[in-house]
Motif scaffolding. Structure first.
Motif: not given
Length: 426
Positions: A57-69, A106-115
């Motif tokens: 989890a450390a270091g640089a990351a690409l971030e997006v709001n789960g619902t928006v993504g 990617l839409s599926f992953l935004c849901w899974q990761i944010s939840a």
């Protein structure tokens, strides 16, 4: 003989009417996009979905709001489907399909990761890419073995047995000799032994190739299982403790974000798999051997009249395919695990599916194998974050995609014309 042409197979044009293949696929993408936008968007949380460029989890990351993504990527899938449904030109079919499917994932992953639970709402891209290639390795070697055989006109259902015999031979002789290189050579010989039997019975005695492949799989399972119980189980230190290939780091390239640690800090099997894909592709489509191989797989009678020794070429290619698959089997026992009974566990049949999905092409087989490997790795990742999606459901997705490919939904697939057909020299 300096040149030889491979005769084309005439295919009568088919009038598909309004519902062309492009529009059918577009309709499927529309449904997927609607599912992603509405369902994934509703189930995703407002938490950030983080795609980290490191192994944790450390270091640089690409971030997006789960619902928006989830909603944005769902809309991209919808747009791709709408474009195809509107009659997108054929040259844009593959790019539009790729964009639609990637956006859906990617839409599926935004849901899974944010939840995911707190502290687990990230996806380590390095581990995902590394795991994808690691799980795809035996599939790459196995599907390349299938390409060599089936481009020559011999159906290779015995990939499972070739992989298994390679894994066993590598473990046994690597343990006895204490050398990974002896184990690697023995693995190639073990896979070639199964291929030699396939060649003799299929080419010389005209036994049904599919039936012969199944029989050889059972033979490999029986031989390795018997010797495992008699030798390896009774004295594992002597017969089942082969040394392992260490990872080789390539300077500079290994520092590339995400791809560097995954691709350029691997063992010999990873590098060998990628090199073999390139070499076999060039050899198959840019050399005299490749031209003759393809002609034997398409029109052996025409090739024979032009001086090609059809049976001899088939023998050589089938045996070579066994060596490639045997090395793929050794990627288990000389890099990862000790040998166990039936350790291949059906990977040979998945490699056969990757061969079909990849349209009997080395590069296509590589991409199909990576798709299977990604599905396996994704199932592992979702299990680690306690996803509500059953891992078994994800495991079946590659097979569903293969069925759709064979059915022609994502493109017409055709095996070499003489594949599986015995040749009797007149």
């Amino acid at each position: 003989m300096s040149t030889m042409a491979v005769p084309d197979v005439a295919v009568a044009p088919v009038d598909e009417g309004f519902w062309t293949r492009t529009r059918k696929v577009g309709l499927v993408l529309l449904a997927l996009g609607l599912l992603a936008t509405v369902l994934f968007g509703a189930l995703a949380t407002g938490e950030q979905a983080r795609f980290t460029l490191s192994e944790d989890a450390a270091g640089a990351a690409l971030e997006v709001n789960g619902t928006v993504g989830a909603i944005i990527f769902g809309l991209i899938t919808l747009a791709a489907g709408a474009a195809m449904l509107a009659g997108l030109p054929k040259r844009w079919f593959i790019p539009a399909l790729a964009v639609g499917l990637v956006a859906f994932v990617l839409s599926f992953l935004c849901w899974q990761i944010s939840a995911a639970p707190a502290g687990q709402n990230f996806m380590p891209l390095v581990n995902i890419v590394r795991g994808t290639f690691l799980l795809a390795l035996p599939l790459i070697f196995g599907s390349l073995a299938g390409v060599l055989c089936e481009r020559s006109g011999v159906v290779n259902v015995a990939i499972e047995g070739q992989l298994l015999m390679g894994a066993f031979s590598g473990a046994l002789f690597g343990s006895i000799s204490g050398s990974v290189w002896v184990g690697l050579f023995a693995a190639a010989i073990g896979g070639s032994f199964i291929s030699l039997l396939l060649a003799v019975f299929s080419i010389r005695y005209l036994v049904d190739q599919v039936v012969m492949g199944i029989v050889l799989n059972l033979l490999a399972l029986g031989i390795t299982g018997f010797l495992y119980e008699r030798l390896m189980q009774t004295d594992a230190a002597r017969y089942n403790s082969a040394p392992r290939f260490s990872n080789w780091e390539i300077p500079l390239l290994s520092d590339i974000p995400v791809l560097g640690p995954a691709l350029f800090r691997g063992n010999i099997f990873l590098y060998l798999a990628l090199v073999l894909v390139l070499v076999i592709h060039i050899a198959l489509f840019r050399t005299r051997w490749g031209l003759r191989t393809r002609s034997v797989g398409e029109h052996p009678t025409a090739a024979d009249t032009l001086g090609v020794k059809v049976l001899g070429l088939r023998y050589r290619n089938v045996i070579l395919a066994g060596a490639v698959a045997g090395i793929g089997g050794a990627s288990y026992t000389l890099a990862l695990f000790s040998f166990t009974k039936n350790m291949i566990g059906g990977k040979g049949f998945i490699a056969l599916a990757a061969l079909i999905f990849g349209r009997w092409s080395p590069t296509g087989a590589l991409l199909a194998a990576l798709f299977f490997g990604f599905a396996d790795q994704l199932a592992t990742y979702l299990g680690a974050i306690n996803s509500i999606i059953p891992g078994q459901f994800l495991a079946m997705l590659p097979y569903l995609a293969t069925i759709l490919a064979v059915a022609g939904l994502v493109g017409r697939v055709r095996a070499p014309a003489a594949d599986g057909k015995p040749y009797i020299k007149g």
